[in-house]
Design an enzyme around this catalytic site. Structure first.
Site, PDB file in Angstrom:
ATOM      1  N   ASN A 102       0.831  -1.201   0.000  1.00 34.18           N
ATOM      2  CA  ASN A 102       0.000   0.000   0.000  1.00 34.18           C
ATOM      3  C   ASN A 102       0.866   1.252   0.000  1.00 34.18           C
ATOM      4  O   ASN A 102       1.949   1.279   0.582  1.00 34.18           O
ATOM      5  CB  ASN A 102      -0.940  -0.003   1.204  1.00 34.18           C
ATOM      6  CG  ASN A 102      -1.890  -1.183   1.159  1.00 34.18           C
ATOM      7  OD1 ASN A 102      -2.039  -1.803   0.096  1.00 34.18           O
ATOM      8  ND2 ASN A 102      -2.514  -1.509   2.266  1.00 34.18           N
ATOM      9  N   HIS A 119       5.996  -0.825  -2.738  1.00 33.09           N
ATOM     10  CA  HIS A 119       5.511  -0.203  -3.977  1.00 33.09           C
ATOM     11  C   HIS A 119       5.581   1.325  -3.926  1.00 33.09           C
ATOM     12  O   HIS A 119       4.991   2.002  -4.761  1.00 33.09           O
ATOM     13  CB  HIS A 119       4.079  -0.663  -4.288  1.00 33.09           C
ATOM     14  CG  HIS A 119       4.012  -2.105  -4.725  1.00 33.09           C
ATOM     15  ND1 HIS A 119       2.845  -2.810  -4.885  1.00 33.09           N
ATOM     16  CD2 HIS A 119       5.009  -2.979  -5.049  1.00 33.09           C
ATOM     17  CE1 HIS A 119       3.109  -4.052  -5.278  1.00 33.09           C
ATOM     18  NE2 HIS A 119       4.414  -4.185  -5.371  1.00 33.09           N
TER      19      HIS A 119
HETATM   20  P1  OAD Z   1      -5.956  -6.145  -5.016  1.00 30.70           P
HETATM   21  O1  OAD Z   1      -7.011  -5.158  -5.348  1.00 30.70           O
HETATM   22  O2  OAD Z   1      -5.363  -6.930  -6.129  1.00 30.70           O
HETATM   23  O3  OAD Z   1      -6.523  -7.191  -3.970  1.00 30.70           O
HETATM   24  C1  OAD Z   1      -7.198  -6.805  -2.809  1.00 30.70           C
HETATM   25  C2  OAD Z   1      -7.602  -8.056  -2.054  1.00 30.70           C
HETATM   26  O4  OAD Z   1      -8.158  -7.642  -0.812  1.00 30.70           O
HETATM   27  C3  OAD Z   1      -8.659  -8.901  -2.768  1.00 30.70           C
HETATM   28  O5  OAD Z   1      -8.220 -10.260  -2.768  1.00 30.70           O
HETATM   29  C4  OAD Z   1      -9.910  -8.753  -1.901  1.00 30.70           C
HETATM   30  O6  OAD Z   1     -10.666  -9.948  -1.811  1.00 30.70           O
HETATM   31  C5  OAD Z   1      -9.325  -8.400  -0.554  1.00 30.70           C
HETATM   32  N1  OAD Z   1     -10.170  -7.530   0.270  1.00 30.70           N
HETATM   33  C6  OAD Z   1     -11.030  -6.566  -0.108  1.00 30.70           C
HETATM   34  N2  OAD Z   1     -11.568  -5.961   0.968  1.00 30.70           N
HETATM   35  C7  OAD Z   1     -11.038  -6.569   2.050  1.00 30.70           C
HETATM   36  C8  OAD Z   1     -11.172  -6.400   3.454  1.00 30.70           C
HETATM   37  N3  OAD Z   1     -11.973  -5.479   3.973  1.00 30.70           N
HETATM   38  N4  OAD Z   1     -10.437  -7.195   4.264  1.00 30.70           N
HETATM   39  C9  OAD Z   1      -9.612  -8.149   3.758  1.00 30.70           C
HETATM   40  N5  OAD Z   1      -9.457  -8.361   2.446  1.00 30.70           N
HETATM   41  C10 OAD Z   1     -10.135  -7.576   1.605  1.00 30.70           C
HETATM   42  O7  OAD Z   1      -4.838  -5.360  -4.196  1.00 30.70           O
HETATM   43  P2  OAD Z   1      -3.310  -5.771  -3.906  1.00 30.70           P
HETATM   44  O8  OAD Z   1      -3.190  -7.243  -3.712  1.00 30.70           O
HETATM   45  O9  OAD Z   1      -2.811  -4.876  -2.852  1.00 30.70           O
HETATM   46  O10 OAD Z   1       0.496  -2.091  -7.417  1.00 30.70           O
HETATM   47  O11 OAD Z   1      -2.656  -5.384  -5.286  1.00 30.70           O
HETATM   48  C11 OAD Z   1      -1.268  -5.517  -5.419  1.00 30.70           C
HETATM   49  C12 OAD Z   1      -0.730  -4.421  -6.293  1.00 30.70           C
HETATM   50  O12 OAD Z   1      -1.462  -4.393  -7.516  1.00 30.70           O
HETATM   51  C13 OAD Z   1      -0.917  -3.014  -5.741  1.00 30.70           C
HETATM   52  O13 OAD Z   1       0.097  -2.661  -4.837  1.00 30.70           O
HETATM   53  C14 OAD Z   1      -0.870  -2.167  -6.969  1.00 30.70           C
HETATM   54  C15 OAD Z   1      -1.724  -3.019  -7.882  1.00 30.70           C
HETATM   55  O14 OAD Z   1      -1.471  -2.902  -9.241  1.00 30.70           O
HETATM   56  C16 OAD Z   1       0.962  -0.946  -7.956  1.00 30.70           C
HETATM   57  O15 OAD Z   1       0.260   0.013  -8.194  1.00 30.70           O
HETATM   58  C17 OAD Z   1       2.419  -0.983  -8.236  1.00 30.70           C
END
Ligand code: OAD
Length: 258
Positions: A102, A119
């Site tokens: 994040n 990131h």
């Molecule tokens: P994602 O949007 O890919 O995934 C978010 C995850 O959080 C999903 O699997 C949801 O099911 C889960 N989720 C949503 N709400 C939730 C909650 N209240 N509690 C627990 N889980 C929840 O986001 P990231 O995995 O962070 O990179 O994405 C990784 C990277 O992709 C980011 O850092 C960004 C993006 O492209 C860059 O911008 C470089």
């Protein structure tokens, strides 16, 4: 999917905890994730706003995207999930490390100190042309003149400043990877827990940290609203929202943790 010890391992002498967080952890603060329905990548093309080529093509669009996110991140507050991690860090001290994908600064605002922002950060800016040290910047560049680099100007150049975000196609900071690696190596052979929370497991190398932790003997736990792409790599999957699931996970050990 139960494992021997699980989070109870944290009660043991010298136990270490490595946590990886993603956008889901900030969802309940009111920030949009990337890949959920209504996620940021539904409205924006990754290659337009999160790649060096996109910035070259349309820096105004890119700055508008990150300026909007800067403004949003400033108006929201950390939630109990962020605070639970800060609390657990107080107990474990340097036996704790938080690696976050994040860029919103909410972990630090909740009190976390040992945070690696792999990131980058919405609140730092760097130069697109020279190796100027990234600097704190809360300004919004929504319209009009884009910020340029004084350092380059002094040498007759005219490079634009850009957000200090790791875009697709760019390398993570090797110092960050080394720090994570060193933490894991110190944890090997000791009680070692790895938790990933609020992340879809879609972006590498973050998605591979669970493999490295497992190979060094960690007990691995995924805390996520929905199954992630790499759920099968974890010993345990706690399905739930992190603002309630993370405090619950740690409260189980509240009376015993040091
Ligand atoms: P994602 O949007 O890919 O995934 C978010 C995850 O959080 C999903 O699997 C949801 O099911 C889960 N989720 C949503 N709400 C939730 C909650 N209240 N509690 C627990 N889980 C929840 O986001 P990231 O995995 O962070 O990179 O994405 C990784 C990277 O992709 C980011 O850092 C960004 C993006 O492209 C860059 O911008 C470089």
């Amino acid at each position: 999917m139960e494992i021997a010890g699980g989070i109870d391992l944290l009660r043991e002498e010298g136990a270490r905890l490595l946590v990886l967080t993603g956008a889901g952890v900030s969802a309940e603060s009111g920030l949009r994730t990337f890949r959920d329905s209504n996620g940021l990548w539904e409205e924006h093309r990754v290659e337009d706003v999160a790649s060096p080529e996109g910035f070259d093509r349309d820096p105004q669009l890119v700055w508008r995207f990150y300026s909007m996110r800067r403004n949003q991140a400033k108006t929201v507050e950390p939630n109990p999930g962020h605070r639970a991690l800060a609390e657990v860090e107080k107990r474990l001290g340097d036996r704790f490390m938080l690696v976050t994908q994040n860029v919103d600064g909410l972990h630090q605002r909740a009190g976390s100190e040992r945070v690696i922002e792999i990131h980058g950060s919405l609140f730092r800016t760097k130069c697109s042309g020279c190796d100027l040290e990234p600097f704190d910047d809360h300004a919004a560049y929504l319209e009009g003149t884009l910020p340029t680099c004084d350092n380059c100007e002094k040498r007759g150049g005219n490079s634009l400043l850009r957000p200090d975000i790791v875009w697709f196609g760019e390398m993570l900071d090797p110092a960050h990877l080394q720090a994570i690696d060193a933490f894991m190596r110190r944890a090997a052979g000791k009680p070692f827990v790895f938790i990933a929370a609020g992340t879809s497991g879609a972006v590498w190398p973050a998605a591979g940290l669970v493999n490295q932790a497992r190979s060094l003997g960690a007990s691995t736990i995924l805390v996520n609203a929905e199954p992630a792409e790499n759920t099968a790599r974890f010993h345990r999957f706690v399905q739930g929202k992190s603002a309630s699931a993370l405090p619950a996970l740690f409260d189980l050990n509240a009376s015993n943790n040091r």
